[in-house]
Write a protein that holds these residues in place. Structure first.
Motif, mmCIF file in Angstrom:
data_model
loop_
_atom_site.group_PDB
_atom_site.id
_atom_site.type_symbol
_atom_site.label_atom_id
_atom_site.label_comp_id
_atom_site.label_asym_id
_atom_site.label_seq_id
_atom_site.Cartn_x
_atom_site.Cartn_y
_atom_site.Cartn_z
ATOM 1 N N GLN A 150 -25.498 35.818 17.206
ATOM 2 C CA GLN A 150 -24.280 35.775 18.014
ATOM 3 C C GLN A 150 -23.624 37.146 18.108
ATOM 4 O O GLN A 150 -23.147 37.541 19.176
ATOM 5 N N ARG A 151 -23.625 37.860 16.982
ATOM 6 C CA ARG A 151 -23.019 39.200 16.976
ATOM 7 C C ARG A 151 -23.776 40.135 17.916
ATOM 8 O O ARG A 151 -23.156 40.930 18.633
ATOM 9 N N ILE A 152 -25.109 40.046 17.915
ATOM 10 C CA ILE A 152 -25.915 40.897 18.799
ATOM 11 C C ILE A 152 -25.680 40.534 20.261
ATOM 12 O O ILE A 152 -25.558 41.413 21.122
ATOM 13 N N LYS A 153 -25.592 39.254 20.547
ATOM 14 C CA LYS A 153 -25.382 38.822 21.936
ATOM 15 C C LYS A 153 -24.034 39.281 22.466
ATOM 16 O O LYS A 153 -23.872 39.567 23.656
ATOM 17 N N ILE A 154 -23.037 39.366 21.575
ATOM 18 C CA ILE A 154 -21.701 39.786 21.988
ATOM 19 C C ILE A 154 -21.575 41.307 22.061
ATOM 20 O O ILE A 154 -21.057 41.857 23.036
ATOM 21 N N ALA A 155 -22.063 41.997 21.025
ATOM 22 C CA ALA A 155 -21.831 43.449 20.910
ATOM 23 C C ALA A 155 -23.067 44.300 21.156
ATOM 24 O O ALA A 155 -22.978 45.526 21.156
ATOM 25 N N GLY A 156 -24.226 43.685 21.350
ATOM 26 C CA GLY A 156 -25.446 44.439 21.554
ATOM 27 C C GLY A 156 -26.201 44.664 20.250
ATOM 28 O O GLY A 156 -25.735 44.262 19.167
#
Length: 417
Positions: free
Chosen positions: A44-50
């Protein structure tokens, strides 16, 4: 040969202290549900912030309060994921304690001694050191300060070291107790919170767990290795190369750098600077022991699970993440101010043999059973053999520059050729 070693005086006077060999662990594995939570959090963190850096990934996987690898498990021993030298028997802890006593006495045996350990594991090394220090009656004005982020491990340490302890989650000193020797022990989450004063600092297998940034040399210069969600399967993670320069490339890569692969740990740099400042201004001695290298090109980021290599991006939170320590970088940072003397790095094998570990082994064997002898010899071989821990682990020591004349005349034991 053993007989040619100049055995430290303290070691010759050391009597029977502890004799057992155990690497068994009582840890309970984290449930699959908790591991899945870490994976979902990362995705989720990667999907939001890259894509995230390896350093960010390590922080989440290792120290996330809701399931980080270090936060809720005892990972040591046969039933854990790795074994450390202190858990192999008493020999290692005794050598470390004798080394500190020997060097401390050269500096005039300052009173009000602070014993600081970074990442105390189960508390075994601290336990052995305190027992040796008590034997030589140097604990009257001593205090122990432990840097530990894991509530579970701090509880294990307290059970081993103290009769009772008090826990306050919100306090800077979040746990307090008194050792079996009557020494006050305090637990901290940050090194900066430990009181100032003459200290002996031991960091054994601590720096290897600090977050690193991985950089790869490309036709466009150095680019950072990042963690991303695999587009072909969103339940999996993958490594990618950043398209543009990231801040760590601009800040930490020298213009004359030509290695193909770099691993940079800004947190390690910051911590070694804090330790060096303490020693320079307040007096003390530091000993850093870890597996690492002396500035050679390395791609060492890896994971360990049940004593075997494990892919670092598979089931995050279920395995230990680690990278070899760049001792050349640590030494350069420590020496920058001009107020520190640094010795090493030397191999663990050379350090322990020069300390007289064979002499101590022989003395212990005189008063133990055949089964105990097997355990002692197993631990000795694990720590000193060239194909085990002997060469992979390195030792680096730090002293205040004000004692240079003393150390020129009486160099630190264990750091000779």
């Amino acid at each position: 040969m053993l007989r040619s070693i100049q055995v430290p005086l303290y070691l010759r006077r050391l009597e029977f202290v502890r004799l057992y060999y155990t690497v068994r662990s009582s840890s309970d594995n984290l449930s699959k549900v908790q591991n899945d939570e870490i994976s979902k959090h990362i995705s989720q963190r990667i999907k939001i912030a890259g894509p995230m850096t390896i350093a960010e990934y390590m922080k989440v996987v290792l120290t996330n309060p809701n399931g980080g690898y270090y936060m809720h498990r005892d990972m040591f021993g046969e039933e854990g994921d790795f074994v450390t030298s202190p858990e192999l028997g008493q020999l290692f802890g005794e050598m470390i304690a004798i080394w500190f006593l020997n060097e401390w006495s050269k500096l005039g045996s300052p009173k009000h001694l602070q014993i600081i350990e970074l990442g105390p594991g189960r508390g075994t090394l601290c336990q052995d050191m305190l027992r040796v220090f008590q034997h030589f009656r140097v604990l009257d004005t001593a205090s122990v300060h432990l840097l530990e982020v894991s509530p579970l491990l701090s509880n294990l340490q307290a059970k081993r070291l103290c009769m009772t302890s008090h826990y306050d989650e919100n306090a800077v000193v979040y746990r307090k107790g008194t050792s079996h020797q009557g020494v006050p022990i305090s637990w901290y989450r940050r090194f900066a919170d430990i009181p100032k004063g003459f200290s002996i600092v031991i960091a054994h297998e601590f720096f290897d767990a600090l977050p690193i940034h991985k950089l790869q040399k490309t036709e466009n210069g150095y680019r950072e290795v990042l963690v991303d969600v695999d587009p072909s399967d969103e339940t999996k993670l993958r490594f990618i190369i950043a398209r543009e320069e990231t801040p760590v490339v601009k800040l930490f890569v020298n213009s004359d750098e030509n290695r193909n692969h770099l691993e940079i740990s800004p947190e390690s740099v910051a911590l070694i600077n804090l330790i060096s400042q303490r020693i320079e201004y307040d007096g003390g001695i530091a000993l850093i022991a870890d597996y690492g290298h002396n500035g050679e090109s390395k791609d060492s980021f890896r994971a360990f699970k049940k004593h075997h290599l494990h892919h670092p991006l598979v089931d995050p939170g279920s395995a230990d993440l680690t990278a070899d320590v760049d001792f050349l970088c640590l030494k350069k940072e420590a020496l920058k101010s001009g107020g520190i003397l640094a010795y090493g790095p030397v191999s663990q094998r050379n350090f322990l043999l020069q300390m007289g570990i064979k002499y101590r082994l022989e003395k212990l064997e005189e008063s133990c059973s055949e089964e105990q002898k097997k355990g002692l010899l197993y631990g000795f071989n694990m720590m000193t053999d060239t194909d085990k821990m002997g060469l992979r682990f390195k030792f680096l020591s730090l002293f205040p520059a004000t004692v240079e004349k003393i150390l020129n005349k009486y160099p630190p034991i264990g750091f000779g050729e």
